[in-house]
Design a protein around this motif. Structure first.
Motif, PDB file in Angstrom:
ATOM      1  N   ARG A 115       1.725  -5.881   5.208  1.00  0.00           N
ATOM      2  CA  ARG A 115       1.218  -5.061   4.811  1.00  0.00           C
ATOM      3  C   ARG A 115       1.091  -3.516   5.424  1.00  0.00           C
ATOM      4  O   ARG A 115       1.074  -2.814   5.420  1.00  0.00           O
ATOM      5  CB  ARG A 115      -0.118  -5.570   5.961  1.00  0.00           C
ATOM      6  CG  ARG A 115      -0.970  -5.324   6.777  1.00  0.00           C
ATOM      7  CD  ARG A 115      -1.986  -6.510   7.614  1.00  0.00           C
ATOM      8  NE  ARG A 115      -2.990  -5.628   8.635  1.00  0.00           N
ATOM      9  CZ  ARG A 115      -3.112  -4.923   9.206  1.00  0.00           C
ATOM     10  NH1 ARG A 115      -2.103  -4.074  10.069  1.00  0.00           N
ATOM     11  NH2 ARG A 115      -4.949  -4.097   9.855  1.00  0.00           N
TER      12      ARG A 115
ATOM     13  N   LEU B 180       0.117  -0.082   3.549  1.00  0.00           N
ATOM     14  CA  LEU B 180      -0.656   0.583   4.222  1.00  0.00           C
ATOM     15  C   LEU B 180       0.343   2.830   4.279  1.00  0.00           C
ATOM     16  O   LEU B 180      -0.299   3.507   4.667  1.00  0.00           O
ATOM     17  CB  LEU B 180      -1.244   0.116   5.960  1.00  0.00           C
ATOM     18  CG  LEU B 180      -1.999  -0.754   5.905  1.00  0.00           C
ATOM     19  CD1 LEU B 180      -2.166  -1.289   7.324  1.00  0.00           C
ATOM     20  CD2 LEU B 180      -3.085  -0.427   5.389  1.00  0.00           C
TER      21      LEU B 180
ATOM     22  N   LEU C  82      -2.890  -5.571  -1.064  1.00  0.00           N
ATOM     23  CA  LEU C  82      -3.902  -5.716   0.051  1.00  0.00           C
ATOM     24  C   LEU C  82      -5.268  -6.130  -0.325  1.00  0.00           C
ATOM     25  O   LEU C  82      -5.553  -7.381   0.593  1.00  0.00           O
ATOM     26  CB  LEU C  82      -4.308  -4.697   0.953  1.00  0.00           C
ATOM     27  CG  LEU C  82      -3.251  -3.460   1.629  1.00  0.00           C
ATOM     28  CD1 LEU C  82      -3.695  -1.750   1.593  1.00  0.00           C
ATOM     29  CD2 LEU C  82      -2.877  -4.454   2.936  1.00  0.00           C
TER      30      LEU C  82
ATOM     31  N   VAL D  43      -8.670  -7.416   9.385  1.00  0.00           N
ATOM     32  CA  VAL D  43      -9.374  -6.620   8.371  1.00  0.00           C
ATOM     33  C   VAL D  43     -10.278  -5.488   8.836  1.00  0.00           C
ATOM     34  O   VAL D  43     -10.084  -4.240   8.434  1.00  0.00           O
ATOM     35  CB  VAL D  43     -10.060  -7.497   6.541  1.00  0.00           C
ATOM     36  CG1 VAL D  43     -11.084  -6.074   6.403  1.00  0.00           C
ATOM     37  CG2 VAL D  43      -9.646  -8.702   5.910  1.00  0.00           C
TER      38      VAL D  43
ATOM     39  N   LEU E 213      -7.905  -2.321   9.729  1.00  0.00           N
ATOM     40  CA  LEU E 213      -6.967  -1.553   8.577  1.00  0.00           C
ATOM     41  C   LEU E 213      -7.728   0.166   8.760  1.00  0.00           C
ATOM     42  O   LEU E 213      -9.166   0.345   9.196  1.00  0.00           O
ATOM     43  CB  LEU E 213      -7.754  -2.191   7.746  1.00  0.00           C
ATOM     44  CG  LEU E 213      -7.028  -3.838   6.738  1.00  0.00           C
ATOM     45  CD1 LEU E 213      -7.691  -3.839   5.195  1.00  0.00           C
ATOM     46  CD2 LEU E 213      -5.499  -3.279   6.549  1.00  0.00           C
TER      47      LEU E 213
ATOM     48  N   GLY F 229      -6.903   1.815   3.474  1.00  0.00           N
ATOM     49  CA  GLY F 229      -6.298   0.366   3.405  1.00  0.00           C
ATOM     50  C   GLY F 229      -8.295  -0.808   2.905  1.00  0.00           C
ATOM     51  O   GLY F 229      -8.206  -1.982   2.298  1.00  0.00           O
TER      52      GLY F 229
END
Length: 562
Positions: free
Chosen positions: A253, A257, A283, A297, A300, A304
């Motif tokens: 993750r 990003l 993602l 989420v 993010l 993202g």
């Protein structure tokens, strides 16, 4: 002797690929593997015609890379600052074995997945910001201020390298122009470059790559640093090699990003496209069940959440849930209405598939203060025009939209299938509900699956349709069944006349299959195990009369008896 002094803290020049001479093996043609290995000549005065003096100055606060003490991408991600602009199933009970009409105890399935997100304003948590590109950002200075900020740097270190101008010019349009600009400095043997301290190691790696076509750095942070410096000095082959190496590393993750958070000047480069595509895919796959990872989420950054919302494979109850979630994300990360309207209008709003939303939710869009009123009206009108189109026209629009950047008309992997509703109030409460299922969706039902429609409302009460693959206990073959259920809401009961129909060849008209009446209470369902009266194999056969252009068209007519 006067030196040609070039300050490399400035952004790279944008040049076309034709800047390099076509006769040199470099960026303008051929694959990277065709470049010969000149590693033996790197920093060797016997094979060099120039002296490259690298003046190293301290990193400015705006450009300093905070990678010191970071051994992993996760460490780096925790220590970086994020851009301010980017912050902020319970199924129906098993059906009793009857060939005739069946009555079930049934709840609306997957209530957990049909989450209604609260869209109250929340205080946005302070987020960290991603660093900008290495070097001084010239957009922050003008005129004499720029010259002062560059000249005031104290040179803390000087490195001298012997280089071959033909080799560097063949691999980089930057060095090609530096050595062949026709000025007197381009003819001098000694050339001085000025860089920031954090760029020293990546620059040496890039220079070595230009000779050997190999990289010695293998860590994610190191490769990203080299990638940025290679982009700055226009060494496209090094950028491609860094991108390929990064793609071979395990995606996380944090790393995904970071790749999506690269400066915009780098994101438009062809070399980084496969890397960012892989990050977006990671993602989207990780968060395809978006309701199960709501907190993650919501945290993010903008890049993202855009990657997640672009996916066709989001496993959500309906597009209504996506709309609610986007509003919650925007309100969490952009508490100021003006900023939120801008993000929704220019970025996230284009990723909500409004034509797939229910009419009840579209009404709420018109009164939602988070959207500009003019934009909201345009969005709803487009969605309603799409819903009024014939199924064939809708499929045509979806097919044309499938390769677009923003797929407004393409279905996602909704857990509840969209329906079309035609409602009448007079002389009685009555509606016609149209449910279309693709051949692939029906095939996935075998041997004991079921798929549910989005809820629809009649007389203030919510109903739904469910299609099943059942085992006929008398004939011992699988068959296609259709059921009508009522959501659990209140204690009221409704007596409903209902009729199930399906289109079939050759007339392609809706033909009635079963009809009846039933008094509903919350959580009940009624229907037929073998709606079409044929085995599953005949229903799914290539010559099946019930699939028109690979789509099964079903209709349920409901009338509430007073």
């Amino acid at each position: 002797m006067r030196k040609a002094n070039v300050d490399l803290s400035r952004p790279r020049m944008i040049t076309d690929s034709g800047a390099s001479p076509s006769g040199l093996a470099g960026e303008s043609g051929g694959s990277d593997k065709e470049v010969q290995d000149f590693a033996f000549a790197f920093n060797d005065r016997n094979f060099s015609d120039r002296v490259l003096v690298i003046e190293i100055v301290p990193d400015s606060p705006e450009a300093k890379l905070d990678v010191v003490g970071c051994s992993t991408v996760s460490d780096w991600a925790r220590n970086r600052k994020r851009r301010r602009a980017e912050i902020k199933r319970d199924s129906a009970e098993d059906i009793a074995v009857h060939r005739e009409e069946l009555v079930l105890n049934c709840n609306m399935p997957d209530t957990e997945d049909n989450t209604v997100f609260d869209n109250q304003d929340e205080e946005a948590a302070a987020m960290n910001e991603y660093p900008s590109a290495v070097g001084v950002n010239l957009e922050n200075f003008v005129g004499d201020d720029l010259a002062w900020n560059l000249d005031c740097h104290t040179v803390i270190k000087v490195r001298t390298l012997h280089v071959s101008s033909p080799i560097l010019a063949a691999r980089s349009p930057f060095f090609y122009k530096l050595f062949s600009n026709g000025m007197r400095e381009s003819e001098q043997r000694q050339v001085s470059l000025r860089i920031h301290e954090s760029e020293e190691a990546p620059l040496l790696e890039v220079l070595n790559f230009m000779y050997s076509n190999t990289l010695s750095v293998m860590t994610p942070t190191g490769l990203l640093d080299v990638f940025k410096v290679a982009d700055k000095f226009e060494v496209a082959s090094c950028m491609r090699d860094c991108s390929r190496s990064l793609q071979k590393l395990p995606m996380t993750r944090e790393s995904a990003l970071l790749y999506l958070g690269l400066p915009s000047s780098i994101l438009i480069a062809d070399a980084v496209q496969p890397l960012t595509d892989a990050a977006k895919q990671f993602l989207a796959e990780r968060y395809k069940e978006i309701t199960k990872f709501q907190d993650e989420v919501l945290s993010l950054p903008l890049a993202g959440i855009e990657a997640v919302l672009s996916s066709n494979d989001l496993q959500v109850a309906s597009e209504d849930s996506i709309y609610d979630f986007v509003l919650k994300w925007a309100r969490t990360n952009y508490p100021k209405l003006e900023e939120r309207r801008e993000i929704l209008g220019q970025r996230l709003g284009r990723l909500i598939r409004f034509p797939q939303m229910s009419c009840r939710k579209l009404k709420k869009v018109l009164t939602c203060s988070d959207f500009d009123p003019g934009l909201a009206t345009k969005i709803v009108l487009e969605a309603l025009f799409y819903k009024s189109e014939t199924p064939h026209r809708q499929r045509t629009l979806a097919a044309a939209d499938s390769n677009a950047a923003y797929r407004r008309f393409v279905d996602r992997s909704y857990k509840y299938r969209p329906v079309k509703l035609v409602e009448f109030v007079e002389p009685r409460l009555q509606c016609s509900v149209f449910l279309d299922l693709k051949w692939e969706e029906c095939a996935r039902l075998f041997p004991a699956g079921r798929v549910y429609s989005q809820p629809f409302f009649l007389g203030g009460q919510g109903f739904f349709l469910s299609a099943h693959c059942n085992l006929d206990q008398q004939s011992l073959f699988h068959c296609f069944g259709l059921f009508l259920g009522m959501q659990e809401k209140g204690s009221a009961s409704f007596t409903v006349d209902y009729e199930f129909s399906a289109r079939s060849k050759p007339g392609e008209e809706f033909l009635t299959k079963f009809k009846g009446n039933y008094t509903f209470t919350g959580g009940k369902a009624v229907g037929y195990r073998n709606l079409l009266g044929i085995p599953w194999t005949a229903f799914m056969a290539d010559d099946s009369i019930y699939f028109l252009n690979s789509v099964l068209h079903l209709k349920a007519e409901l009338t509430i008896k007073q």
